[in-house]
Motif scaffolding. Sequence first.
Motif, PDB file in Angstrom:
ATOM      1  N   THR A  93       0.720  -1.295   0.020  1.00  0.00           N
ATOM      2  CA  THR A  93       0.036  -0.053  -0.069  1.00  0.00           C
ATOM      3  C   THR A  93       0.921   1.315   0.235  1.00  0.00           C
ATOM      4  O   THR A  93       2.178   1.121   0.087  1.00  0.00           O
ATOM      5  CB  THR A  93      -0.685  -0.042   1.306  1.00  0.00           C
ATOM      6  OG1 THR A  93      -1.965   0.948   0.934  1.00  0.00           O
ATOM      7  CG2 THR A  93      -0.096   0.179   2.552  1.00  0.00           C
ATOM      8  N   SER A  94       0.372   2.457  -0.043  1.00  0.00           N
ATOM      9  CA  SER A  94       0.990   3.498  -0.035  1.00  0.00           C
ATOM     10  C   SER A  94       1.474   3.893   1.347  1.00  0.00           C
ATOM     11  O   SER A  94       0.665   3.891   2.491  1.00  0.00           O
ATOM     12  CB  SER A  94       0.263   4.695  -0.456  1.00  0.00           C
ATOM     13  OG  SER A  94       0.812   5.919  -0.263  1.00  0.00           O
ATOM     14  N   HIS A 148       1.651   6.807   2.613  1.00  0.00           N
ATOM     15  CA  HIS A 148       1.011   7.864   3.279  1.00  0.00           C
ATOM     16  C   HIS A 148      -0.742   7.605   3.365  1.00  0.00           C
ATOM     17  O   HIS A 148      -1.393   8.435   3.641  1.00  0.00           O
ATOM     18  CB  HIS A 148       0.960   9.118   2.304  1.00  0.00           C
ATOM     19  CG  HIS A 148       2.562   9.368   1.948  1.00  0.00           C
ATOM     20  ND1 HIS A 148       3.385  10.061   2.882  1.00  0.00           N
ATOM     21  CD2 HIS A 148       3.254   9.319   1.091  1.00  0.00           C
ATOM     22  CE1 HIS A 148       4.518  10.320   2.545  1.00  0.00           C
ATOM     23  NE2 HIS A 148       4.598   9.717   1.131  1.00  0.00           N
ATOM     24  N   ALA A 149      -1.027   6.341   3.106  1.00  0.00           N
ATOM     25  CA  ALA A 149      -2.451   6.044   3.036  1.00  0.00           C
ATOM     26  C   ALA A 149      -2.839   5.906   4.484  1.00  0.00           C
ATOM     27  O   ALA A 149      -2.086   5.422   5.418  1.00  0.00           O
ATOM     28  CB  ALA A 149      -2.688   4.741   2.267  1.00  0.00           C
ATOM     29  N   PRO A 163       6.129  -0.458  -0.272  1.00  0.00           N
ATOM     30  CA  PRO A 163       5.442   0.775  -0.481  1.00  0.00           C
ATOM     31  C   PRO A 163       5.073   0.781  -2.213  1.00  0.00           C
ATOM     32  O   PRO A 163       6.005   0.429  -2.902  1.00  0.00           O
ATOM     33  CB  PRO A 163       6.309   1.839  -0.262  1.00  0.00           C
ATOM     34  CG  PRO A 163       7.731   1.156  -0.023  1.00  0.00           C
ATOM     35  CD  PRO A 163       7.583  -0.298   0.175  1.00  0.00           C
ATOM     36  N   PRO A 181       2.254   3.488  -4.836  1.00  0.00           N
ATOM     37  CA  PRO A 181       1.156   4.253  -4.826  1.00  0.00           C
ATOM     38  C   PRO A 181      -0.173   3.649  -4.971  1.00  0.00           C
ATOM     39  O   PRO A 181       0.053   2.361  -5.650  1.00  0.00           O
ATOM     40  CB  PRO A 181       1.585   5.350  -6.012  1.00  0.00           C
ATOM     41  CG  PRO A 181       2.485   4.517  -6.912  1.00  0.00           C
ATOM     42  CD  PRO A 181       3.037   3.711  -5.754  1.00  0.00           C
ATOM     43  N   ALA A 184       0.093   3.555 -10.667  1.00  0.00           N
ATOM     44  CA  ALA A 184      -0.102   2.952  -9.645  1.00  0.00           C
ATOM     45  C   ALA A 184      -0.404   1.421  -9.541  1.00  0.00           C
ATOM     46  O   ALA A 184       0.280   0.605  -9.152  1.00  0.00           O
ATOM     47  CB  ALA A 184      -1.327   3.334  -8.844  1.00  0.00           C
ATOM     48  N   ARG A 227      -6.031  -0.595   0.644  1.00  0.00           N
ATOM     49  CA  ARG A 227      -6.282   1.202   0.553  1.00  0.00           C
ATOM     50  C   ARG A 227      -7.689   1.376   1.125  1.00  0.00           C
ATOM     51  O   ARG A 227      -8.577   0.553   1.001  1.00  0.00           O
ATOM     52  CB  ARG A 227      -6.015   1.124  -0.881  1.00  0.00           C
ATOM     53  CG  ARG A 227      -7.130   1.192  -1.868  1.00  0.00           C
ATOM     54  CD  ARG A 227      -7.500   2.286  -3.059  1.00  0.00           C
ATOM     55  NE  ARG A 227      -7.998   3.520  -2.305  1.00  0.00           N
ATOM     56  CZ  ARG A 227      -7.826   4.719  -3.087  1.00  0.00           C
ATOM     57  NH1 ARG A 227      -7.102   5.038  -3.952  1.00  0.00           N
ATOM     58  NH2 ARG A 227      -8.370   5.874  -2.188  1.00  0.00           N
TER      59      ARG A 227
END
Length: 455
Positions: free
Chosen positions: A153-154, A156-157, A180, A182, A188, A212
């Motif tokens: 996953t990201s 920053h998620a 990691p 996007p 993505a 996500r």
Amino acid sequence: MTIEFSVTNDVFARDILTVAQLNQAVGRMLERNIPALWVRGEISNFTQAASGHWYFTLKDSRAAVRAVMFRSRAGAVGFVPRAGDQVEVRARVSLYEPRGDYQLQADAMRRAGIGNLYEAFLRLKEQLASEGLFDPARKREPVALPRAIGVVTSLHAAALRDVLTALARRAPHVPVIVYPAPVQGADAAARLAARVREANARAEVDTLLLVRGGGSIEDLWSFNDEALAREVAASAITVISGVGHETDFTIADFVADLRAPTPTAAAELACMPRADLLGRTLAAAQALVRAQRRQLDRAAQRVDRAAALLVSPAQRLAHQRERLQGLRHRLAAAWARPQARRRGRLELLAQRLAHRAPDLTRAADRLAGAARQLGLAHARLLAARQARLAAAGAQLRALDPGLTLARGYSIARDAQGRIVRDAASLAPGQALDLSFARGGAQVEVLQTRADREPS
């Protein structure tokens, strides 16, 4: 669009209809004259029945219409609509006869404004399903005690924070490795697929979470990528998908080994809670202690029994001597008893034989008496037969025709050899054959007389 109605049946003019007949006729007319079509509107009054059927109202700013979508069709939609959603529905117009309300029978549904994306989603879903990538038989259960858990996953998620929080609370002893990538944007999908491939190459985790947060279909579109779907399906590591909310479905959800409704739920499915593990470990330890105690108790009992059975060689020999002596006496007694029984039985049989032996002298006397009686009976029978024979001879001689002829009589026979007994049966000139005691003669009848009756 212009829709024309052509009613050729004049049943409305001829008959008086019941309400049910009227609704039935109107329903047939609607189904026959209005083809399947796409209708756009806003979802309201949505209800998902226990049977799996969907009931809702499709409305816009000026009108509303009731609609129904049966379970067989609703299962292929890929999402569960909510009140306020703008959707496009492919439906047929029908009449709900019990109430006389017309309604839409929906066969397909897609989010309004994203018809092309949804069509692409359905095509890819159908293609991968036909290849067997959604087959439940190929899906695996997550490892109950993973050595490590991977998260794709990201960084920053919010989904990553939810997953890490859930894992820290649920299983703080399990290490987490983040791959990691996007989760939204042009590249993505490719980077997500690369991270799944990298996790398989490194082989350092037992379970992989693909997660996500929620969003629109455009936000989640990276998880509908075919390359990512094939990478997830080919993964040697068990993959749990947790994309969006409970009502959001992506292609990654269908190909993953397990689908979770949210990222947090995916973390909870990835491993057992530490408290459960500790409870199981404590229960196993207690069970092991109880088993060891039972084993020690059984072993102590066996030692006690063995000690009780342990005796000195002299005592064992004496016991064996006594036992041997007893067996000797039993053997002698067992031999003597059958011998005595056999001897007694033999004496009894000898007595019975002597009692039943035949008396030869008495039998000889009986035989001699029978012989004498037989001789006498034979003599009497022979004398009687001789007397009968003599009487029969005398009678035969008395009936001998030769003796009669010797006394001067003769026998007359006609030409056929029949004996003539009545002169009335003769005719003058008839030839006769006369037999005498000595010889015979051929004569001719000159005259017959019937002057004497037989005596």
